[in-house]
Write a protein that holds these residues in place. Structure first.
Motif, PDB file in Angstrom:
ATOM      1  N   GLU A   1      42.636  45.558  20.350  1.00  0.00           N
ATOM      2  CA  GLU A   1      41.891  45.165  21.948  1.00  0.00           C
ATOM      3  C   GLU A   1      41.732  43.970  22.271  1.00  0.00           C
ATOM      4  OE1 GLU A   1      38.837  48.875  21.983  1.00  0.00           O
ATOM      5  OE2 GLU A   1      39.186  48.489  24.471  1.00  0.00           O
ATOM      6  N   ASP A   2      41.750  43.505  21.634  1.00  0.00           N
ATOM      7  CA  ASP A   2      40.757  42.056  21.408  1.00  0.00           C
ATOM      8  C   ASP A   2      42.184  40.570  21.638  1.00  0.00           C
ATOM      9  OD1 ASP A   2      42.099  42.307  18.957  1.00  0.00           O
ATOM     10  OD2 ASP A   2      42.049  39.571  18.476  1.00  0.00           O
ATOM     11  N   ARG A   3      43.245  41.357  21.982  1.00  0.00           N
ATOM     12  CA  ARG A   3      44.545  40.516  22.212  1.00  0.00           C
ATOM     13  C   ARG A   3      45.076  40.430  23.999  1.00  0.00           C
ATOM     14  NH1 ARG A   3      46.792  37.772  17.836  1.00  0.00           N
ATOM     15  NH2 ARG A   3      44.838  37.583  16.409  1.00  0.00           N
ATOM     16  N   LEU A   4      43.773  42.251  24.251  1.00  0.00           N
ATOM     17  CA  LEU A   4      44.780  42.921  25.594  1.00  0.00           C
ATOM     18  C   LEU A   4      43.152  42.562  26.745  1.00  0.00           C
ATOM     19  CD1 LEU A   4      46.554  45.077  26.657  1.00  0.00           C
ATOM     20  CD2 LEU A   4      45.665  46.728  25.190  1.00  0.00           C
ATOM     21  N   ARG A   5      44.393  41.751  27.876  1.00  0.00           N
ATOM     22  CA  ARG A   5      43.399  41.796  28.882  1.00  0.00           C
ATOM     23  C   ARG A   5      43.646  42.899  30.019  1.00  0.00           C
ATOM     24  NH1 ARG A   5      42.655  35.699  31.830  1.00  0.00           N
ATOM     25  NH2 ARG A   5      41.017  36.364  33.589  1.00  0.00           N
ATOM     26  N   VAL A   6      42.831  43.495  30.441  1.00  0.00           N
ATOM     27  CA  VAL A   6      42.755  44.057  31.825  1.00  0.00           C
ATOM     28  C   VAL A   6      42.025  44.187  32.525  1.00  0.00           C
ATOM     29  CG1 VAL A   6      43.066  46.414  33.261  1.00  0.00           C
ATOM     30  CG2 VAL A   6      43.585  46.532  30.598  1.00  0.00           C
ATOM     31  N   ILE A   7      43.679  43.678  34.134  1.00  0.00           N
ATOM     32  CA  ILE A   7      42.376  43.083  35.107  1.00  0.00           C
ATOM     33  C   ILE A   7      43.136  43.818  36.170  1.00  0.00           C
ATOM     34  CG2 ILE A   7      42.822  41.748  37.067  1.00  0.00           C
ATOM     35  CD1 ILE A   7      43.369  39.197  35.023  1.00  0.00           C
ATOM     36  N   ALA A   8      42.423  44.187  37.104  1.00  0.00           N
ATOM     37  CA  ALA A   8      42.098  45.263  38.152  1.00  0.00           C
ATOM     38  C   ALA A   8      41.940  44.397  39.011  1.00  0.00           C
ATOM     39  CB  ALA A   8      41.098  46.161  38.603  1.00  0.00           C
ATOM     40  N   PRO A   9      42.657  43.905  40.158  1.00  0.00           N
ATOM     41  CA  PRO A   9      42.478  42.876  40.374  1.00  0.00           C
ATOM     42  C   PRO A   9      42.162  43.417  42.630  1.00  0.00           C
ATOM     43  CG  PRO A   9      44.963  43.094  40.805  1.00  0.00           C
ATOM     44  CD  PRO A   9      44.551  43.756  39.673  1.00  0.00           C
ATOM     45  N   GLU A  10      42.311  43.421  43.405  1.00  0.00           N
ATOM     46  CA  GLU A  10      41.990  44.279  44.595  1.00  0.00           C
ATOM     47  C   GLU A  10      42.949  45.219  44.065  1.00  0.00           C
ATOM     48  OE1 GLU A  10      39.141  43.331  46.998  1.00  0.00           O
ATOM     49  OE2 GLU A  10      40.135  41.381  47.140  1.00  0.00           O
ATOM     50  N   VAL A  11      41.975  46.861  44.352  1.00  0.00           N
ATOM     51  CA  VAL A  11      42.694  47.586  44.140  1.00  0.00           C
ATOM     52  C   VAL A  11      42.642  48.760  46.012  1.00  0.00           C
ATOM     53  CG1 VAL A  11      42.778  50.012  42.925  1.00  0.00           C
ATOM     54  CG2 VAL A  11      42.753  47.688  41.960  1.00  0.00           C
ATOM     55  N   GLY A  12      43.299  48.845  46.494  1.00  0.00           N
ATOM     56  CA  GLY A  12      43.426  49.715  47.476  1.00  0.00           C
ATOM     57  C   GLY A  12      43.445  50.835  46.964  1.00  0.00           C
ATOM     58  N   GLY A  13      41.770  51.320  47.862  1.00  0.00           N
ATOM     59  CA  GLY A  13      41.857  53.289  47.683  1.00  0.00           C
ATOM     60  C   GLY A  13      42.172  53.763  46.304  1.00  0.00           C
ATOM     61  N   GLY A  14      42.029  54.722  45.580  1.00  0.00           N
ATOM     62  CA  GLY A  14      41.796  55.292  44.093  1.00  0.00           C
ATOM     63  C   GLY A  14      41.938  56.694  43.943  1.00  0.00           C
ATOM     64  N   PHE A  15      40.862  57.179  45.011  1.00  0.00           N
ATOM     65  CA  PHE A  15      40.057  58.733  44.937  1.00  0.00           C
ATOM     66  C   PHE A  15      40.895  59.405  43.534  1.00  0.00           C
ATOM     67  CE2 PHE A  15      41.802  56.315  48.964  1.00  0.00           C
ATOM     68  CZ  PHE A  15      40.197  56.530  50.035  1.00  0.00           C
ATOM     69  N   GLY A  16      40.534  58.612  42.683  1.00  0.00           N
ATOM     70  CA  GLY A  16      40.701  59.897  41.512  1.00  0.00           C
ATOM     71  C   GLY A  16      42.503  59.469  40.575  1.00  0.00           C
ATOM     72  N   SER A  17      43.005  58.971  41.789  1.00  0.00           N
ATOM     73  CA  SER A  17      44.726  59.214  42.119  1.00  0.00           C
ATOM     74  C   SER A  17      45.061  57.417  40.409  1.00  0.00           C
ATOM     75  CB  SER A  17      45.349  59.178  42.441  1.00  0.00           C
ATOM     76  OG  SER A  17      45.417  57.590  43.720  1.00  0.00           O
ATOM     77  N   LYS A  18      43.747  56.611  40.559  1.00  0.00           N
ATOM     78  CA  LYS A  18      43.976  55.934  39.650  1.00  0.00           C
ATOM     79  C   LYS A  18      42.744  55.357  38.341  1.00  0.00           C
ATOM     80  CE  LYS A  18      45.701  53.014  43.644  1.00  0.00           C
ATOM     81  NZ  LYS A  18      45.712  52.126  44.600  1.00  0.00           N
ATOM     82  N   ILE A  19      42.392  56.857  37.918  1.00  0.00           N
ATOM     83  CA  ILE A  19      42.190  56.939  36.287  1.00  0.00           C
ATOM     84  C   ILE A  19      42.474  56.475  35.538  1.00  0.00           C
ATOM     85  CG2 ILE A  19      40.444  58.704  35.538  1.00  0.00           C
ATOM     86  CD1 ILE A  19      38.640  59.785  37.899  1.00  0.00           C
ATOM     87  N   ALA A  20      44.199  58.180  35.648  1.00  0.00           N
ATOM     88  CA  ALA A  20      44.304  57.574  34.077  1.00  0.00           C
ATOM     89  C   ALA A  20      45.558  56.845  34.682  1.00  0.00           C
ATOM     90  CB  ALA A  20      45.855  59.070  35.345  1.00  0.00           C
TER      91      ALA A  20
END
Lengths: 159, 785, 289
Positions: B237-256
């Motif tokens: 986890e310390d070597r892993l970087r996750v970036i959510a840049p601009e995100v175009g809506g989710g409505f739950g479908s971008k939780i998983a």
């Protein structure tokens, strides 16, 4: 096979060799790196890729780059003047006409077309004029308000 | 001046980049040397894979690598399910990111091609040959539960993922046996496809020399994705970087966290190069999670004067071929616990069966379980009204929980925070002029026109937390949120939050919270989110929880800042701390407001630290981890007015009026926007949207040409009103508003259509209420008469 | 989505286009691209080459010629919708063109591309059938003219042969006492016609002297509703007469031919087609000036 094309985008001419199958939207996004124009579907429905092609609206996902050879394209990046936003951009901001923003570039350019054809549209005419652009966030209501607001601004500006 | 920005509809701070095309969504980001991945997905809903020949694809122009399931063994763990629903016999089938020997839905991933261009990657997909042995498929949840149904997973008998129950209050059987009236209905909560306008995408970039993996992803919850990715891909986890840049809506479908995301990370790690995968819309329809998909058998027991005595239900919930990240909690915890709705119901029992089917996995979709619950309750109340010949508003009033402002227990075990349900309904009826509408309806009926009025009064559970509850209900994470507030020497502010807004406007509303708490201009506050390397841990943006939980964290962090600033100000003004007063960004000795230190003065001093009080650290910064003491419970009352053309079955939505109560509104314009969008999504379910599979598991609504989303020209202006009931336990009193509209509106529109058709004898129509369905229901009813 | 590879040739004349089509087997004609490009993107077709006729002069625009209105194949739906000539002389056509897709689609999509694709759910074929259109088709051996009854042969098939190009479509100019209209039941997702009804009526001495009604959307190729026409001629165009006549539409529909899909079954479309026929007739009658 590649074909030479010369396409002017936002006032600047680009000469490139492209595969015939390259869509105009991918030419704009991937070849020129102008990523403001979005791709939201693959069936010409959503309108996220709406641009102005020789001044009128077009879905850049349903046009080959070779078809646009010699044409002039305006994308969302080219709509604003040097220092100020286009009235449509101002109105979308003022009226909360966007949420996630993904449909917004296409929506603004479709609205540009709408006002080009009808400078003083009613709310119902605006709703019909935007029938080819989908937004999943706003329920469209504030988009309609924004376009109406821009129409008033633009008419005020010319009278 | 600045304090007043809390509650004001200022323009959003997100918008300048979005209206100019300057924002960067995941697909807008390309690194030097980026390769492109394309996924070969199963065309069969259920099949054994006898063999895969990738040789031609591997040698095609531009192709860098082709991987099949066997290549990922030991390198990509199964895609995890992270909601381990207790006491439900939960069985989790292995969800291999690339299928091994069996595919179980159209869209299951069979192979991945990595090539130099997207065109080349897609060209190579056509060259992969897969030898399939098709198997029987089952797509409907109730059919999947039947004896003899095709079995998806050898180790899971009867396709049953879980059987969960909720029982509360008095004896449910007694409630029904002693009831004066019982009303029943079977409801199909059809499958919906979320359709965030931005399709999902991942860009992964692995640096072998450092072992670091950076991932740009269209996620609603980057910290969860980092956590799960480290487990699945094996990058610490310390070597892993996750970036959510601009995100175009989710409505739950971008939780998983999705197989495609893990595969893209795997490819980058394997090849030591950036790899990007972007789904097409058709691929989104096949493989990005769907919502709803319930078969509900429901019944209500009541007295002759319309007092509800019990509610009983059995629900078969389609889960798709595998359990997605949060899936088991949606049709259970977020659904069954809400069955009391806004009513005093003395006995409730529900059985929920989660079934594996040969379909795309089902997950949270705006409202997530709560629209399905509200619909059940609001249908039953309308059926009761019809049975008793009472007005639907009157039946609701006879059963409302009376006004309360600090807690009310319902029999499902929840404690609602505050509510005035009759107040919301009364306001709605007045704003809509309900009596006048009923008179117009009666007049129209005389002229052969079918106008209907539909009510929906709802309460929902949001602000998901607290964490000990998360643990108790099997959610494999916490449900707190965090915020860091950092003043720079010039008095400008950075706010770092763990939540990850993607259209909801918290860059603005959170700046307004800071403005309200600390008296700075919102323009001086930058809200930073979405990057796990420079934001504190947080659990994400879903379940209308970002403002309700993250906003509370922020308010408390701001108050810590204020406390520290007061100490510094007292020192600078040579006064005792207890003699200090604060007003709108200024600290002064009580009674002497003219001699003050501004928050900006304090920020400068704290940062240069030339003259600090004894024992006070330099810097003006605070961190809060806020774990809420309870959920929050927004509520409201909605009314839809429709007209049905009996000749064609077409439904026209003529008017929609909403009253919502989410407590104090930080930015009423943004609240209204959330309400508009939410309502329209719920209208979409009622009138247009349905993901349809045929019996072989082929998705018949696989493109935007087939799946009908709401469009501007089919909608009326929505009339939005509100009441304000603060949550007693929230630092700002606020509740969530992101899902409220969707939770209410489907039932309102449906009830309106049934009301319109009542003179024709129609009692039920399956959703969506397409012209053909409505027309057929009229034909059938006329045939009966 | 990404189309498979194909070659591309731009024709500067109809003759050159015809020659290119012959030179390149399995090639397809590209006009506005709004029927063809979506098919290519979904990889439902893989032509060897596209012959772009989009820049050929002389097959674009609307002109009146010898009592007929001639529409070049490259004329866009937007141009047709906005044409004063068509609005007055062939109202149903301009009306239908204005209902295709959305404004951006109408700016690029062409009448020639639309009818050559012959999608049964397209709007224009029924209108052209209703209005008695003639189609000019050019090939290496010259030009021929086909009327609408023969042009639309069936599902996605027309009289245009492999190496031919549709160059123009002509219609009789409308006259006084005549009116036409198009009524459409739009699919909520695709915006294509679930049912499309085109009607043209003429009134003389207070009664209907001529009627033409054609249906699209629910049939593989547009059909004339002769039973409806026969029921109207000689009658005053009252609401009752129109409704009664519209209900005869079933007599012109072959049950085995009616199309259905997951959104609207064949049975339903047949049963409610009269509603749109009635609407088209009502609007057409109101336009008889």
């Amino acid at each position: 096979m590649t074909i030479p094309v010369s396409i002017t985008v936002n006032g600047r001419r680009y000469d490139r060799e492209v595969e015939p199958r390259l869509l105009l939207v991918h030419f704009i996004r991937d070849v020129l790196g102008l990523t403001g124009t979005k791709v939201g579907c693959d069936t010409s429905q959503c309108g996220s890729c709406t641009i102005l092609l020789d001044g009128v609206s077009a879905k850049a996902c349903t046009c080959l780059a070779v078809q646009a050879d010699g044409a002039s394209v305006t994308t969302i990046e080219g709509l604003a003047g040097d220092s100020e936003l286009h009235p449509l951009q101002e109105s979308f901001w003022n009226k909360h006409g966007l949420q996630c923003g993904y449909c917004t570039p296409g929506m603004i350019l479709a609205s540009h077309e709408l006002l080009r054809c009808n400078a003083d549209p009613s709310a119902e005419e605006i709703r019909h004029g935007l029938e080819g652009n989908m937004c999943r966030c706003t329920g469209y209501q504030n988009i309609v308000r924004a376009v109406r607001d821009a129409a008033e601004t633009m008419q005020g500006g010319t009278s | 001046m600045s304090a007043s920005t809390f509650g004001s509809g200022i323009r959003r701070r997100e918008d300048p980049r979005l209206i100019t095309g300057s924002a960067s969504y995941t697909d807008d980001i390309t690194l030097p040397g980026t390769l492109h991945a394309a996924l070969l997905r199963s065309p069969y809903a259920h099949a054994r894979i006898n063999g895969i020949d990738t040789s031609q694809a591997a040698s095609a122009q531009g192709v860098v690598a082709v991987y099949i399931g066997a290549d990922t063994e030991g390198e990509i763990a199964p895609s995890p399910c992270a909601w381990l629903l207790p006491d439900s016999g939960l069985t989790i089938a292995d969800y291999h990111c690339v299928a091994r020997d069996t595919v179980r839905y159209v869209g299951d991933i069979v192979a991945v091609v990595v090539a130099e261009t997207r065109h080349e990657a897609y060209d190579a997909l056509d060259l992969i040959e897969v030898d399939y042995d098709p198997l029987d498929a089952v797509v409907e949840p109730k059919k999947a539960a039947a004896d003899g149904a095709p079995q998806l997973h050898a180790e899971i008998a009867g396709n049953q993922a879980f059987h969960w129950t909720v029982t509360g209050g008095g004896d449910i059987d007694e409630a029904f046996s002693q009831a004066d009236v019982v009303v029943k209905e079977t409801i199909i909560q059809q499958r919906l496809i979320p359709n965030a306008m931005e399709p999902r995408a991942t860009l992964a970039s692995y640096t072998a020399a450092t072992g670091e993996l950076t991932v740009w992803n269209t996620t609603q919850n980057p910290h969860i994705l980092r956590f799960l990715s480290s487990l699945v891909i094996g990058v610490p986890e310390d070597r892993l970087r996750v970036i959510a840049p601009e995100v175009g809506g989710g409505f739950g479908s971008k939780i998983a966290a999705y197989p495609a995301d893990f595969i893209t990370m795997f490819c980058s790690k394997k090849l030591g190069a950036p790899v990007k995968w972007v789904e097409s819309r058709s691929e989104n329809y096949q493989a990005t999670t769907h919502g709803r998909d319930h078969v509900q058998e429901i019944e209500l027991a009541a007295t002759a004067d319309g007092k509800i005595k019990g509610l009983r239900a059995t629900v078969w919930a389609g889960m798709g071929a595998y359990l997605s990240t949060a899936a088991p909690g949606i049709p259970t915890i977020l659904h069954g616990l809400m069955l009391s709705g806004v009513y005093d119901i003395p006995a409730i029992h529900e059985d929920v069966y989660g079934l594996y089917t040969n379909t795309t996995p089902v997950e949270a979709y705006r409202g997530a379980g709560r629209p399905e619950a509200t619909f059940m309750v609001e249908r039953l109340v309308d059926l009761l009204a019809a049975k008793l010949g009472l007005d639907p508003a009157e039946v609701r009033r006879r059963n409302f929980i009376p006004k309360f402002d600090d807690g009310h227990d319902v029999v499902t075990g929840l404690t609602y925070d505050s509510g005035n349900y009759d107040g919301a309904l009364s306001k709605l009826l007045a704003e809509a002029d309900y009596q006048q509408l009923r008179a117009e309806q009666a007049e129209a009926r005389k002229n052969g026109r079918y106008i209907g009025l539909g009510l929906s009064t709802y309460v929902e559970i949001c602000g998901l937390g607290p964490s000990q509850v998360a643990g108790a209900i099997g959610f494999q994470g916490g449900l707190w949120e965090s915020a860091i507030v950092r003043f720079h020497p010039s008095g400008k502010v950075h706010v770092m939050i763990g939540a990850s807004p993607h259209g909801q406007g918290e860059e603005t509303t959170f700046a307004q919270i800071i403005a309200g708490e600390l008296g700075v201009s919102p323009d001086d506050v930058k809200v930073i989110h979405g990057d796990t390397d420079n934001t504190p841990m947080g659990w994400g943006t879903y379940g209308s929880r970002t403002t309700a939980v993250g906003g509370a964290a922020l308010a408390l962090a701001a108050r810590k800042i204020r406390d520290k600033a007061k100490v510094i100000a007292a020192h600078l003004l040579e006064a005792a701390v207890e003699d200090m007063d604060y007003d709108d960004g200024k600290f002064f000795v009580k009674g002497s407001p003219d001699s003050s230190k501004t928050i900006q003065d304090i920020a400068l001093m704290a940062n240069v630290a030339w003259n600090m009080p004894e024992g006070v650290e330099a810097g003006l910064e605070a961190t809060t981890f806020y774990d809420p003491p309870n959920f929050v419970f927004p509520y409201g009352a909605h009314l839809a007015v429709v007209e049905v053309d009996a000749e064609s079955g077409n439904v026209e939505l003529k008017r929609y009026v909403a009253v919502d109560d989410c407590g104090p509104q930080i930015n009423p314009v943004i609240v209204e926007g959330q309400v508009h969008g939410g309502i329209v999504q719920g209208i979409g379910q009622a009138l247009w949207e349905e993901g349809v599979y045929d019996d072989d598991g082929q998705l018949l609504t696989g493109t935007m040409l087939d799946y009908a989303l709401p469009r501007a020209d089919r909608l009326p202006d929505i009339e939005v009103h509100s009441t304000v009931t603060p949550s007693p336990h929230h630092p700002l009193g606020v509740k969530g508003i992101g899902e409220a509209g969707t939770i209410a509106s489907t039932a309102a529109v449906y009830n309106a259509v049934i009301d319109a058709l009542a003179p024709l004898g129609v009692e039920a129509v399956n959703m969506p209420l397409t012209p053909e369905r409505v027309w057929r229901s009229i034909q059938a009813a006329q045939g009966r008469n | 989505m990404f189309a498979p590879q194909f070659d591309y040739y731009r024709a500067s004349s109809v003759a050159e286009a015809a020659a290119l089509l012959e030179q390149h087997p399995d090639s397809k004609v590209l006009a506005g691209g709004h029927s063809l490009i979506p098919v290519l993107k979904l990889r439902l077709a893989a032509p060897s080459a596209l012959i772009d006729i989009g820049r050929i002069d002389g097959i674009r625009g609307i002109r009146e010629e010898a009592g007929r209105i001639v529409i070049g194949a490259l004329t866009t739906h937007a141009e047709i919708a906005a044409s004063a000539t068509l609005q007055s002389g062939a109202t149903a056509l301009s009306e239908a063109a204005g209902m295709i897709g959305d404004p951006a689609v109408r700016n690029r999509g062409t009448i020639g591309g639309n009818v050559a694709h012959a999608d049964p759910a397209s709007d224009l074929p029924a209108v052209l059938r209703c209005l008695g259109a003639e189609f000019s088709i050019a090939g290496s051996s010259g030009t021929r003219t086909v009327d609408a009854a023969d042009f639309f042969e069936g599902l996605m098939t027309t009289a245009v042969e492999e190496h031919e190009i549709l160059t123009s479509i002509s219609l009789p100019s409308g006259s006084g006492g005549q009116g036409s209209a198009y009524a459409k039941f739009s699919h909520p997702a695709s915006r294509y016609a679930v049912i499309g009804a085109a009607a043209s009526v003429a009134v003389a001495d207070g009664v209907c002297s001529a009627a033409s009604v054609a249906l699209g959307g629910l049939v593989p190729a547009p059909v004339r509703a002769e039973a409806v026409e026969d029921a109207l001629v000689g009658k005053a165009l009252s609401a009752g007469a129109i409704a009664d006549a519209a209900r005869c539409v079933g007599d012109s529909l072959d049950d085995d031919e009616v199309l259905g899909d997951v959104y609207a079954s064949a049975e339903y479309r047949s049963a409610v087609a009269h509603v749109w026929v009635g609407r088209a007739l009502t609007a057409a009658a109101a336009r008889c000036g």
